[in-house]
Each structure stands twice: as structure tokens, then as C-alpha cells.
Design a protein around this motif. Structure first.
Motif, PDB file in Angstrom:
ATOM      1  N   ALA A  57       0.859  -1.180   0.032  1.00  0.00           N
ATOM      2  CA  ALA A  57      -0.015   0.100   0.036  1.00  0.00           C
ATOM      3  C   ALA A  57       0.865   1.388  -0.054  1.00  0.00           C
ATOM      4  N   LEU A  58       1.987   1.354   0.986  1.00  0.00           N
ATOM      5  CA  LEU A  58       2.713   2.471   1.037  1.00  0.00           C
ATOM      6  C   LEU A  58       3.637   2.667  -0.470  1.00  0.00           C
ATOM      7  N   ASP A  59       4.087   1.436  -0.981  1.00  0.00           N
ATOM      8  CA  ASP A  59       4.604   1.653  -2.358  1.00  0.00           C
ATOM      9  C   ASP A  59       3.669   2.285  -3.474  1.00  0.00           C
ATOM     10  N   ALA A  60       2.515   1.940  -3.357  1.00  0.00           N
ATOM     11  CA  ALA A  60       1.583   2.203  -4.284  1.00  0.00           C
ATOM     12  C   ALA A  60       1.185   3.762  -4.069  1.00  0.00           C
ATOM     13  N   GLY A  61       1.651   4.385  -3.056  1.00  0.00           N
ATOM     14  CA  GLY A  61       1.307   5.848  -2.787  1.00  0.00           C
ATOM     15  C   GLY A  61       0.585   6.156  -1.583  1.00  0.00           C
ATOM     16  N   ALA A  62      -0.106   5.165  -0.800  1.00  0.00           N
ATOM     17  CA  ALA A  62      -0.963   5.590   0.386  1.00  0.00           C
ATOM     18  C   ALA A  62      -0.451   6.457   1.229  1.00  0.00           C
ATOM     19  N   ASP A  63      -1.476   7.235   1.641  1.00  0.00           N
ATOM     20  CA  ASP A  63      -1.177   8.528   2.571  1.00  0.00           C
ATOM     21  C   ASP A  63      -1.207   7.944   4.034  1.00  0.00           C
ATOM     22  N   ALA A  64      -2.031   7.069   4.251  1.00  0.00           N
ATOM     23  CA  ALA A  64      -1.958   6.473   5.639  1.00  0.00           C
ATOM     24  C   ALA A  64      -2.492   4.981   5.335  1.00  0.00           C
TER      25      ALA A  64
END
Length: 211
Positions: A117-124
Motif C-alpha cells: 500500500a505504501l509503495d503504491a502511494g498510500a497516505d495512511a
């Protein structure tokens, strides 16, 4: 107001109908909430999101929850929604939402999902359901996440267990059944909204002062 400065407390209005969204939205805004989510499996969610976005969108982040497809991202954006909350980790949905400037909070429950999720750009990150991700689990996963990751617990969060999750590293929450349920009276909703945000702020302040 920048996205990073929003109070990380998402008001989840699952099951809300358009005719009540503005009155309840006003209660939330007056109480201090800055993120409001209408899940996509609510009655006519896009109509509610559009009304909320037009009325409060200048100061509050309005959008949808239970977002599971790129097509839904397009629909939400079309009515002015700027918040995307998902129950799962779908990199395509996250990237589509970020491409149109939405604030993204996808759901995860494992270290693998969190990092994807973070790698895909998630803010939180939304650890969901919190009933299956107790504080000890979130604390362990939090140790491998990049510094500064906003970790939120969603699902079964109440004013009574917020402290346990915050001790595990959660700095935000999604508030669903403890805030709103279809058919709730305006008085009960106002009480819930004020009780939950006061509890969150009282727990957050000391930690911020110690930082």
C-alpha cells in the motif's frame, strides 16, 4: 489546509442517506472532525458525498469508504470527493486515486499488504478490521514501517480502547458503529461525535507535548 494537517479521525457514516447527511455533517464539522467518509455500500452514496463536498469540502476532507475499484474512484472524483478509504490493499485503486489527487487510506492487515500500500502511494494505513488486528499485532507491524507512517485502527474502535491502540503506535482512527448507525437520533449522534473526538484529543495532546 494541507492534507497532512487534517485531524486523523475519520467519521464513517455507513448507511447514511442524502436527506440526513448535511445535518449530521454539520454536527461533525462543529465538533472538529475534518475527515468524513460515506461508504460506497450506503444508500445512494455518491449523492451524499456530493452534498457534503459542496457544503463542507473547502475545510473538510470528504470522500468514500469501501472503495474497491478504479471505476468507483472515477465516480467519487466526479462528485467532488477527495478522500478514498478502502477495506483492502489494491495497488491499482490506490494509484488511480493518487493520480487524481485523492487522500488514500487503504486497508491492510499484514506487513506485506502494508508495504504494498505504501509503495503504491498510500497516505495512511487502515488496519482493518481492528478486532482481528489487536494492539500487539499493530505494534509489531509498526516496527517495520517507514518512520512517520500514519497508522490508523478501524473496526470496533470505541472511546474505551483508543488508548490501547495509541500505545501500539496508532495515530488515527476510523469511527464507524461507535459514532453512527442508521436510525440514530440527532441527539445520540451528537453525543457520540463529541465524546469520541474529545477522547481522541485528550489522548493525543500529552503525546504531542512530549515529542
Amino acid at each position: 489546509m494541507s492534507e497532512s494537517s487534517y485531524l486523523p479521525l475519520v467519521a464513517i457514516l455507513r448507511g447514511i442517506q442524502p436527506h440526513e447527511c448535511l445535518s449530521l455533517g454539520r454536527i461533525l464539522v462543529d465538533a472538529g472532525y475534518q475527515m468524513i467518509e460515506v461508504p460506497m455500500n450506503s444508500p445512494t452514496p455518491l449523492a451524499s458525498i456530493e452534498l457534503l463536498a459542496k457544503e463542507f469540502g473547502q475545510d473538510v476532507l470528504i470522500g468514500a469508504g469501501t472503495v474497491t475499484s478504479v471505476e468507483q474512484v472515477k465516480q467519487i472524483t466526479a462528485v467532488g470527493g477527495k478522500l478514498m478509504v478502502a477495506p483492502n490493499t489494491n495497488a491499482d485503486v490506490i494509484r488511480a486515486a493518487k493520480q487524481v489527487g485523492m487522500y488514500c487510506m487503504p486497508g491492510c492487515i499484514t506487513p506485506t499488504e502494508a508495504l504494498i500500500a505504501l509503495d503504491a502511494g498510500a497516505d495512511a494505513l487502515k488496519f482493518f478490521p481492528a478486532e482481528l488486528t489487536p494492539p500487539a499485532v499493530i505494534k509489531a507491524i509498526n516496527t517495520i514501517l517507514p518512520a512517520g507512517t500514519l497508522v490508523c485502527a478501524v473496526g470496533g474502535v470505541t472511546s474505551h480502547n483508543m488508548a490501547d491502540y495509541m500505545a501500539a503506535g496508532c495515530r488515527g482512527f476510523g469511527l464507524g458503529g461507535s459514532l453512527y448507525q442508521p436510525g440514530i437520533s440527532v441527539e445520540a449522534f451528537k453525543h457520540n461525535a463529541e465524546t469520541l473526538i474529545k477522547r481522541f484529543i485528550s489522548l493525543s495532546q500529552p503525546q504531542e507535548n512530549q515529542a
